[in-house]
Structure formats: structure tokens, C-alpha cells
Design a protein around this motif. Structure first.
Motif, PDB file in Angstrom:
ATOM      1  N   LEU A  96       0.799  -1.219   0.000  1.00  0.00           N
ATOM      2  CA  LEU A  96       0.000   0.000   0.000  1.00  0.00           C
ATOM      3  C   LEU A  96       0.836   1.275   0.000  1.00  0.00           C
ATOM      4  O   LEU A  96       0.280   2.368   0.078  1.00  0.00           O
ATOM      5  CB  LEU A  96      -0.955  -0.008   1.195  1.00  0.00           C
ATOM      6  CG  LEU A  96      -2.002  -1.126   1.161  1.00  0.00           C
ATOM      7  CD1 LEU A  96      -2.854  -1.088   2.415  1.00  0.00           C
ATOM      8  CD2 LEU A  96      -2.865  -1.037  -0.086  1.00  0.00           C
ATOM      9  N   ARG A  97       2.159   1.147  -0.089  1.00  0.00           N
ATOM     10  CA  ARG A  97       3.005   2.335  -0.177  1.00  0.00           C
ATOM     11  C   ARG A  97       2.712   3.064  -1.472  1.00  0.00           C
ATOM     12  O   ARG A  97       2.452   2.461  -2.503  1.00  0.00           O
ATOM     13  CB  ARG A  97       4.491   1.962  -0.147  1.00  0.00           C
ATOM     14  CG  ARG A  97       4.989   1.685   1.226  1.00  0.00           C
ATOM     15  CD  ARG A  97       6.477   1.629   1.333  1.00  0.00           C
ATOM     16  NE  ARG A  97       7.187   1.393   0.080  1.00  0.00           N
ATOM     17  CZ  ARG A  97       8.356   0.809   0.006  1.00  0.00           C
ATOM     18  NH1 ARG A  97       8.935   0.364   1.091  1.00  0.00           N
ATOM     19  NH2 ARG A  97       8.957   0.662  -1.157  1.00  0.00           N
ATOM     20  N   GLY A  98       2.767   4.372  -1.427  1.00  0.00           N
ATOM     21  CA  GLY A  98       2.429   5.189  -2.593  1.00  0.00           C
ATOM     22  C   GLY A  98       3.323   4.954  -3.786  1.00  0.00           C
ATOM     23  O   GLY A  98       2.853   4.856  -4.914  1.00  0.00           O
ATOM     24  N   ASN A  99       4.634   4.829  -3.569  1.00  0.00           N
ATOM     25  CA  ASN A  99       5.510   4.710  -4.717  1.00  0.00           C
ATOM     26  C   ASN A  99       5.365   3.363  -5.420  1.00  0.00           C
ATOM     27  O   ASN A  99       5.645   3.257  -6.608  1.00  0.00           O
ATOM     28  CB  ASN A  99       6.964   4.986  -4.353  1.00  0.00           C
ATOM     29  CG  ASN A  99       7.425   4.246  -3.133  1.00  0.00           C
ATOM     30  OD1 ASN A  99       6.650   3.609  -2.459  1.00  0.00           O
ATOM     31  ND2 ASN A  99       8.705   4.343  -2.841  1.00  0.00           N
ATOM     32  N   VAL A 104       0.988   2.292 -17.974  1.00  0.00           N
ATOM     33  CA  VAL A 104       0.941   3.379 -18.949  1.00  0.00           C
ATOM     34  C   VAL A 104       2.116   3.261 -19.926  1.00  0.00           C
ATOM     35  O   VAL A 104       1.963   3.477 -21.136  1.00  0.00           O
ATOM     36  CB  VAL A 104       0.932   4.752 -18.245  1.00  0.00           C
ATOM     37  CG1 VAL A 104       1.126   5.890 -19.223  1.00  0.00           C
ATOM     38  CG2 VAL A 104      -0.366   4.932 -17.475  1.00  0.00           C
ATOM     39  N   GLY A 105       3.284   2.884 -19.418  1.00  0.00           N
ATOM     40  CA  GLY A 105       4.456   2.696 -20.278  1.00  0.00           C
ATOM     41  C   GLY A 105       4.249   1.581 -21.283  1.00  0.00           C
ATOM     42  O   GLY A 105       4.638   1.705 -22.451  1.00  0.00           O
ATOM     43  N   GLU A 140       2.398   3.972  -7.682  1.00  0.00           N
ATOM     44  CA  GLU A 140       2.842   4.844  -8.772  1.00  0.00           C
ATOM     45  C   GLU A 140       3.673   4.060  -9.789  1.00  0.00           C
ATOM     46  O   GLU A 140       3.540   4.264 -10.999  1.00  0.00           O
ATOM     47  CB  GLU A 140       3.663   6.007  -8.228  1.00  0.00           C
ATOM     48  CG  GLU A 140       2.852   7.016  -7.456  1.00  0.00           C
ATOM     49  CD  GLU A 140       3.718   8.052  -6.773  1.00  0.00           C
ATOM     50  OE1 GLU A 140       4.946   8.080  -7.017  1.00  0.00           O
ATOM     51  OE2 GLU A 140       3.166   8.840  -5.997  1.00  0.00           O
ATOM     52  N   LEU A 141       4.527   3.169  -9.307  1.00  0.00           N
ATOM     53  CA  LEU A 141       5.344   2.347 -10.195  1.00  0.00           C
ATOM     54  C   LEU A 141       4.472   1.424 -11.037  1.00  0.00           C
ATOM     55  O   LEU A 141       4.707   1.264 -12.242  1.00  0.00           O
ATOM     56  CB  LEU A 141       6.357   1.527  -9.389  1.00  0.00           C
ATOM     57  CG  LEU A 141       7.284   0.623 -10.175  1.00  0.00           C
ATOM     58  CD1 LEU A 141       8.163   1.443 -11.114  1.00  0.00           C
ATOM     59  CD2 LEU A 141       8.139  -0.196  -9.238  1.00  0.00           C
ATOM     60  N   ALA A 142       3.453   0.834 -10.441  1.00  0.00           N
ATOM     61  CA  ALA A 142       2.552  -0.049 -11.178  1.00  0.00           C
ATOM     62  C   ALA A 142       1.794   0.727 -12.250  1.00  0.00           C
ATOM     63  O   ALA A 142       1.670   0.264 -13.396  1.00  0.00           O
ATOM     64  CB  ALA A 142       1.570  -0.724 -10.216  1.00  0.00           C
ATOM     65  N   VAL A 143       1.320   1.915 -11.906  1.00  0.00           N
ATOM     66  CA  VAL A 143       0.609   2.741 -12.880  1.00  0.00           C
ATOM     67  C   VAL A 143       1.557   3.150 -14.005  1.00  0.00           C
ATOM     68  O   VAL A 143       1.207   3.086 -15.189  1.00  0.00           O
ATOM     69  CB  VAL A 143      -0.014   3.982 -12.201  1.00  0.00           C
ATOM     70  CG1 VAL A 143      -0.517   4.980 -13.225  1.00  0.00           C
ATOM     71  CG2 VAL A 143      -1.130   3.554 -11.264  1.00  0.00           C
TER      72      VAL A 143
END
Length: 137
Positions: free
Chosen positions: A9-12, A22-23, A15-18
Motif C-alpha cells: 500500500l506504499r504510494g511509490n 501506462v508505459g 505509482e510504479l505499477a501505474v
């Protein structure tokens, strides 16, 4: 188990998964753009850059170097597309946006602490500093 839950549940990590998703979608977009527009343009000039049939045989062992050559050309085409159609325009846009922002902080010459531009004395080391007079852009 709580440590694992905290890790997930850490934010980064989210963000990495998103960014990864997207990449991957963006990579497909660039590949399709290259296949739809760039590769046909190259084929008009010098033929389709497909060298997968090229190989060399040494002692009955085949080395299909054409596969690598085709992938290298595809990589270079993709890199050029990303640079000229994504990186360069975004860099220009960011420069244009940053040009309009007013600088509000600077470093103290004595202690290198961050102080307001209009300050006459550093809040950390109390050294006297000359205020910066900003000219309107």
C-alpha cells in the motif's frame, strides 16, 4: 503479514505499477505509429527494413544476425520517434512553463541554506545578504 500489506500500500509502489501499465500502453502506441507511418516511409525510399532472413553458418551452426539487425533498426526508429515526438516537445513545454514562474528562494552564500529572495539576513546563520532585485520578465 502487516509488513507485506504496508509494502503493497506504499504510494511509490502504486505509482510504479501505474507507470508500468501506462508505459506498456505507450510502447504499443509508439510501435503501431512506427509500423503505420515511419516504416512505410522508409520502405518508399530504401525498401522495408526486414533483414531477418540474413544469417551466417559456421560449422553447421546458423547464426541469424539478421534478427538482431532488424531489432536494432526498429529500436533506433522507435528512439527517434520518442525523442522527436515526445521528449523534445515536452522539454520545450516545460521550459515555457518554467519561464513564467517567479523565483522565490535562493541559497545563502555562507551556509547554503534556502532563504527567501528578498531576505536581508539568513535565517539559519544570520549572515547579512543583499536582497535580489528581480526585474519583470
Amino acid at each position: 503479514m502487516s509488513g507485506f500489506k504496508k509494502f503493497l500500500l506504499r504510494g511509490n509502489l502504486v505509482e510504479l505499477a501505474v507507470a508500468f501499465v501506462v508505459g506498456a500502453a505507450f510502447a504499443g502506441l509508439v510501435k503501431d505509429f512506427a509500423n503505420s507511418f515511419i516504416t512505410p516511409l522508409i520502405a518508399l525510399v530504401g525498401g522495408k527494413p526486414d533483414y531477418t532472413h540474413l544469417a551466417v553458418t559456421i560449422n553447421d551452426t546458423e547464426f541469424p544476425y539478421g534478427v538482431f539487425l532488424t531489432s536494432a533498426i526498429a529500436f533506433l526508429i522507435t528512439a527517434v520517434i520518442v525523442y522527436f515526438f515526445v521528449v523534445l516537445p515536452m522539454t520545450k513545454l516545460i521550459e515555457r512553463m518554467d519561464r513564467n514562474q517567479e523565483v522565490t528562494e535562493r541559497e545563502c552564500p555562507e551556509c547554503l541554506g534556502t532563504i527567501p529572495v528578498k531576505a536581508r539576513r539568513c535565517q539559519f546563520c544570520t549572515a547579512e545578504v543583499t536582497p535580489v532585485v528581480q526585474t519583470p520578465a
